[in-house]
Structures are given as C-alpha cells and as structure tokens.
Scaffold this motif. Structure first.
Motif, PDB file in Angstrom:
ATOM      1  N   LYS A 160       0.825  -1.198   0.000  1.00  0.00           N
ATOM      2  CA  LYS A 160       0.000   0.000   0.000  1.00  0.00           C
ATOM      3  C   LYS A 160       0.858   1.246   0.000  1.00  0.00           C
ATOM      4  CE  LYS A 160      -3.762   2.256   2.483  1.00  0.00           C
ATOM      5  NZ  LYS A 160      -4.691   2.184   3.641  1.00  0.00           N
ATOM      6  N   ALA A 161       1.958   1.209   0.744  1.00  0.00           N
ATOM      7  CA  ALA A 161       2.840   2.375   0.798  1.00  0.00           C
ATOM      8  C   ALA A 161       3.496   2.629  -0.550  1.00  0.00           C
ATOM      9  CB  ALA A 161       3.909   2.168   1.878  1.00  0.00           C
ATOM     10  N   ASN A 162       3.781   1.544  -1.289  1.00  0.00           N
ATOM     11  CA  ASN A 162       4.418   1.710  -2.592  1.00  0.00           C
ATOM     12  C   ASN A 162       3.468   2.309  -3.614  1.00  0.00           C
ATOM     13  OD1 ASN A 162       6.817   0.591  -1.649  1.00  0.00           O
ATOM     14  ND2 ASN A 162       6.198  -1.501  -2.186  1.00  0.00           N
ATOM     15  N   LEU A 163       2.172   1.992  -3.496  1.00  0.00           N
ATOM     16  CA  LEU A 163       1.190   2.481  -4.450  1.00  0.00           C
ATOM     17  C   LEU A 163       0.677   3.873  -4.111  1.00  0.00           C
ATOM     18  CD1 LEU A 163      -0.935  -0.764  -5.021  1.00  0.00           C
ATOM     19  CD2 LEU A 163       0.855   0.178  -6.494  1.00  0.00           C
ATOM     20  N   SER A 164       0.853   4.315  -2.887  1.00  0.00           N
ATOM     21  CA  SER A 164       0.344   5.622  -2.484  1.00  0.00           C
ATOM     22  C   SER A 164       1.175   6.729  -3.117  1.00  0.00           C
ATOM     23  CB  SER A 164       0.373   5.760  -0.956  1.00  0.00           C
ATOM     24  OG  SER A 164       1.713   5.711  -0.484  1.00  0.00           O
ATOM     25  N   ASN A 165       0.519   7.846  -3.367  1.00  0.00           N
ATOM     26  CA  ASN A 165       1.183   8.998  -3.964  1.00  0.00           C
ATOM     27  C   ASN A 165       0.721  10.247  -3.221  1.00  0.00           C
ATOM     28  OD1 ASN A 165       2.154  11.098  -5.619  1.00  0.00           O
ATOM     29  ND2 ASN A 165       2.077   9.789  -7.421  1.00  0.00           N
ATOM     30  N   PRO A 166       1.467  10.651  -2.176  1.00  0.00           N
ATOM     31  CA  PRO A 166       1.069  11.838  -1.402  1.00  0.00           C
ATOM     32  C   PRO A 166       0.968  13.104  -2.237  1.00  0.00           C
ATOM     33  CG  PRO A 166       2.757  10.577  -0.244  1.00  0.00           C
ATOM     34  CD  PRO A 166       2.654   9.997  -1.618  1.00  0.00           C
ATOM     35  N   VAL A 167       1.807  13.235  -3.269  1.00  0.00           N
ATOM     36  CA  VAL A 167       1.754  14.419  -4.120  1.00  0.00           C
ATOM     37  C   VAL A 167       0.413  14.493  -4.830  1.00  0.00           C
ATOM     38  CG1 VAL A 167       2.772  15.568  -6.121  1.00  0.00           C
ATOM     39  CG2 VAL A 167       4.247  14.435  -4.453  1.00  0.00           C
ATOM     40  N   LEU A 168      -0.037  13.368  -5.366  1.00  0.00           N
ATOM     41  CA  LEU A 168      -1.322  13.334  -6.058  1.00  0.00           C
ATOM     42  C   LEU A 168      -2.467  13.651  -5.107  1.00  0.00           C
ATOM     43  CD1 LEU A 168      -3.121  12.675  -8.487  1.00  0.00           C
ATOM     44  CD2 LEU A 168      -2.954  10.259  -7.850  1.00  0.00           C
ATOM     45  N   MET A 169      -2.452  13.036  -3.932  1.00  0.00           N
ATOM     46  CA  MET A 169      -3.528  13.266  -2.966  1.00  0.00           C
ATOM     47  C   MET A 169      -3.561  14.714  -2.502  1.00  0.00           C
ATOM     48  SD  MET A 169      -4.942  10.404  -3.032  1.00  0.00           S
ATOM     49  CE  MET A 169      -6.182  10.838  -1.814  1.00  0.00           C
ATOM     50  N   LYS A 170      -2.390  15.288  -2.249  1.00  0.00           N
ATOM     51  CA  LYS A 170      -2.344  16.681  -1.794  1.00  0.00           C
ATOM     52  C   LYS A 170      -2.862  17.637  -2.870  1.00  0.00           C
ATOM     53  CE  LYS A 170       1.435  19.091  -1.981  1.00  0.00           C
ATOM     54  NZ  LYS A 170       1.052  20.359  -2.652  1.00  0.00           N
ATOM     55  N   GLU A 171      -2.409  17.434  -4.113  1.00  0.00           N
ATOM     56  CA  GLU A 171      -2.814  18.317  -5.206  1.00  0.00           C
ATOM     57  C   GLU A 171      -4.304  18.223  -5.475  1.00  0.00           C
ATOM     58  OE1 GLU A 171      -1.069  20.529  -6.906  1.00  0.00           O
ATOM     59  OE2 GLU A 171       0.796  20.154  -5.829  1.00  0.00           O
ATOM     60  N   ILE A 172      -4.851  17.009  -5.429  1.00  0.00           N
ATOM     61  CA  ILE A 172      -6.286  16.846  -5.681  1.00  0.00           C
ATOM     62  C   ILE A 172      -7.107  17.497  -4.582  1.00  0.00           C
ATOM     63  CG2 ILE A 172      -8.129  15.118  -5.702  1.00  0.00           C
ATOM     64  CD1 ILE A 172      -6.404  13.356  -7.388  1.00  0.00           C
ATOM     65  N   LYS A 173      -6.668  17.344  -3.334  1.00  0.00           N
ATOM     66  CA  LYS A 173      -7.395  17.976  -2.231  1.00  0.00           C
ATOM     67  C   LYS A 173      -7.371  19.497  -2.345  1.00  0.00           C
ATOM     68  CE  LYS A 173      -6.733  14.282   1.176  1.00  0.00           C
ATOM     69  NZ  LYS A 173      -6.077  13.897   2.463  1.00  0.00           N
ATOM     70  N   LEU A 174      -6.207  20.048  -2.668  1.00  0.00           N
ATOM     71  CA  LEU A 174      -6.111  21.498  -2.797  1.00  0.00           C
ATOM     72  C   LEU A 174      -6.961  22.018  -3.957  1.00  0.00           C
ATOM     73  CD1 LEU A 174      -2.287  22.113  -2.192  1.00  0.00           C
ATOM     74  CD2 LEU A 174      -4.170  22.633  -0.644  1.00  0.00           C
ATOM     75  N   ARG A 175      -6.967  21.284  -5.072  1.00  0.00           N
ATOM     76  CA  ARG A 175      -7.705  21.741  -6.245  1.00  0.00           C
ATOM     77  C   ARG A 175      -9.209  21.625  -6.059  1.00  0.00           C
ATOM     78  NH1 ARG A 175      -6.028  22.804 -11.307  1.00  0.00           N
ATOM     79  NH2 ARG A 175      -3.966  21.957 -10.795  1.00  0.00           N
ATOM     80  N   PHE A 176      -9.660  20.497  -5.510  1.00  0.00           N
ATOM     81  CA  PHE A 176     -11.095  20.266  -5.434  1.00  0.00           C
ATOM     82  C   PHE A 176     -11.738  20.831  -4.168  1.00  0.00           C
ATOM     83  CE2 PHE A 176      -9.819  17.156  -8.582  1.00  0.00           C
ATOM     84  CZ  PHE A 176     -10.828  17.282  -9.516  1.00  0.00           C
ATOM     85  N   ARG A 177     -10.945  21.282  -3.243  1.00  0.00           N
ATOM     86  CA  ARG A 177     -11.516  21.971  -2.093  1.00  0.00           C
ATOM     87  C   ARG A 177     -11.671  23.463  -2.347  1.00  0.00           C
ATOM     88  NH1 ARG A 177      -8.349  19.195   3.096  1.00  0.00           N
ATOM     89  NH2 ARG A 177      -9.536  17.235   3.105  1.00  0.00           N
ATOM     90  N   SER A 178     -11.129  23.910  -3.447  1.00  0.00           N
ATOM     91  CA  SER A 178     -11.242  25.329  -3.783  1.00  0.00           C
ATOM     92  C   SER A 178     -12.621  25.617  -4.378  1.00  0.00           C
ATOM     93  CB  SER A 178     -10.152  25.713  -4.800  1.00  0.00           C
ATOM     94  OG  SER A 178     -10.357  27.030  -5.254  1.00  0.00           O
ATOM     95  N   PRO A 179     -13.306  26.653  -3.881  1.00  0.00           N
ATOM     96  CA  PRO A 179     -14.623  27.004  -4.457  1.00  0.00           C
ATOM     97  C   PRO A 179     -14.534  27.378  -5.932  1.00  0.00           C
ATOM     98  CG  PRO A 179     -14.264  28.111  -2.339  1.00  0.00           C
ATOM     99  CD  PRO A 179     -12.960  27.503  -2.728  1.00  0.00           C
ATOM    100  N   LYS A 180     -13.369  27.851  -6.378  1.00  0.00           N
ATOM    101  CA  LYS A 180     -13.225  28.239  -7.777  1.00  0.00           C
ATOM    102  C   LYS A 180     -13.447  27.061  -8.717  1.00  0.00           C
ATOM    103  CE  LYS A 180      -9.906  31.943  -6.784  1.00  0.00           C
ATOM    104  NZ  LYS A 180      -8.526  32.460  -7.039  1.00  0.00           N
TER     105      LYS A 180
END
Length: 276
Positions: free
Chosen positions: A2-22
């Motif tokens: 699971k740790a090998n398949l996880s991608n913190p960069v992807l998760m962080k970027e998606i959260k920042l993008r989709f949590r934005s009201p814009k």
C-alpha cells in the motif's frame, strides 16, 4: 504494498484543487453555458415549421457533433493552462527543493502533478455526460460513438498534459512553458493539417504516406472520422492508403505520453542541480 502504491503528491494536489470554491464555480458556469446552448439549439430546431415541433435524428446528430467539437476545444486549450505550470510554479515559489527532499521518487512527483492537473478537466468532461444523454432521447447517435470519443478525448488530454508537465520541468518560467505547450497544441492542429495537404498535393494523386500520417495525428481529423466514418474514407481516397486513423492516433499519442513522462522524470532533479 500500500505504501508503494500511495502517492502523497497526487492526494495533496487533488485535495487542494477540489476543495477550492473556484473549481466548483468553474464547473457550474461551464455546465450552465453548455445547458443553455443545448436548450437554445433544441428550441430553435423545434420552432422550425418544417420539423413539426420535434427534433429529428439528423438534427440530434448535428447537436451531438457541435457538443463534441466544443469538448475538443475544451481539451486542447484548457489542458495546457492546467499542466504547464505544474513544476515551474513550484520552482518559482521556491518549494520544489522541499518536495525533492521527501521520500517521493521523481516518477511519483511527475505522475502526481500530471494526474492532479488533468483531473479537473476529466471531471468537466464526465459532468457533461447528462447533456449527451439528451441527444440519445432523439436518436441519431450510438453509445459506441460516445464511448469512443470519450476515450480519445481522455487520451488526448493525458498526452497534452504530459507535454505541459515536460515543458514545465524543462523550462524554469511558467509563462514560457505555457507558450511552448500551446505552441505544441497549435502544431498538432494547424501544422499537421497544413503538412497533410502539402504532401497530398505533392503526391499528385499517388500514394502519400506522409499526408496520411500527418492527417491521422490531427485531433480534428480523428474526431471527424469518429463522428462520420465517411470522412475517414475521404482521407483514404486522397492519400490512396487504407491505414486506420484511430490506430495511428492511438500509437502516436501513447508514444508522446510515454516520452514526455520519461523526459520529465529524467530532467526533474537534473535541472534542480543546475539551478543551485
């Protein structure tokens, strides 16, 4: 595993993008504009006295064609803006050094940036599917056509997005990276179209592999061939070749995607070392 398949960069970027009201406001206005277009088109067609107040399959197919080309423009001209600053913006904000000191590999960083950048556009494409369902109510379009178009739109989005990430990795300034990416899109549209016509005329009616290849990698030509198979037959008559357009397009853009990702991964830490 699971740790090998996880991608913190992807998760962080998606959260920042989709949590934005814009993001949601942008999708709202996009769907509102598309809905007004569809409703206006249906209203104008049904007001025609010759139509008897209903939409026939030919008019439904015309609506489907117009929606498809709107989506194509969306893919070609929004994707560079979403991806061309993926790495260069981190460099300009002086946060790339911190990102590179993490345990994430260069491949994970590049893939995370690429997928998070095009995720918003993919959401816009998927969110427009209910509008396409209106077309199915009136006939004239098969689900197979829609699935084929969505697949190739997704392929084009990933390929252009990978080009944007590659230029963003190679070029330090976001604005220059964006210009280079838009230039590549323009080349895929205008330059390939011009070269296809040029080599077809040069062949003087004979077989012209160059003309066929340049036409086959043009997104507009592929879209036309999927919407109307007769247009693909016209290209075969002009170039005197029967090579499948969809296969050439698929192979070319898969190679573009793989090459762009490879160059981005290999250049990410090299460019940082040079910039120190």
């Amino acid at each position: 595993m699971k740790a090998n398949l996880s991608n913190p960069v992807l998760m962080k970027e998606i959260k920042l993008r989709f949590r934005s009201p814009k993001s949601f406001v942008g999708i709202l206005f996009y769907l509102a504009a598309m809905s007004l277009f569809v409703i206006g088109f249906i209203y104008l067609m049904t007001q025609d006295g010759s139509s008897g107040g209903y939409l026939d399959p030919g008019q439904s197919y015309l609506l489907f064609t117009m929606l498809t080309y709107i989506q194509l423009v969306l893919v070609l001209f929004i994707t560079p803006g979403l991806t061309a600053g993926a790495i260069s913006s981190e460099r300009e904000k002086q946060t790339l050094n911190m990102l590179l000191t993490t345990s994430q590999t260069s491949f994970q960083i590049i893939i995370g940036k690429l997928l998070s950048s095009i995720a918003f556009l993919v959401l816009m494409l998927v969110s427009s599917l209910p509008l396409y369902s209106i077309v199915f109510l009136y006939g004239g379009v098969s689900p197979k056509q829609l699935l084929q178009l969505l697949f190739y739109f997704l392929l084009t989005t990933v390929a252009i997005g990978s080009l944007g990430v590659m230029f963003s990795t190679l070029i330090r300034k976001t604005i220059i990276s964006m210009i280079a990416t838009y230039g590549s899109v323009l080349a895929l549209l205008a330059v390939t179209g011009f070269l296809s016509v040029f080599f077809a005329v040069l062949s003087q009616g004979g077989a012209s592999p160059a003309a066929h290849l340049f036409a086959a990698i043009n997104p507009a030509v592929l879209t036309a061939s999927l919407l109307a198979p007769d247009s693909g037959g016209f290209l075969h008559e002009v170039t005197n070749l029967r090579w499948p357009i969809w296969l050439i397009y698929l192979l070319f853009y898969l190679v573009v995607t793989a090459t762009s990702v490879f160059v981005s991964v290999k250049s990410l830490r090299v460019n940082m070392a040079r910039g120190k």
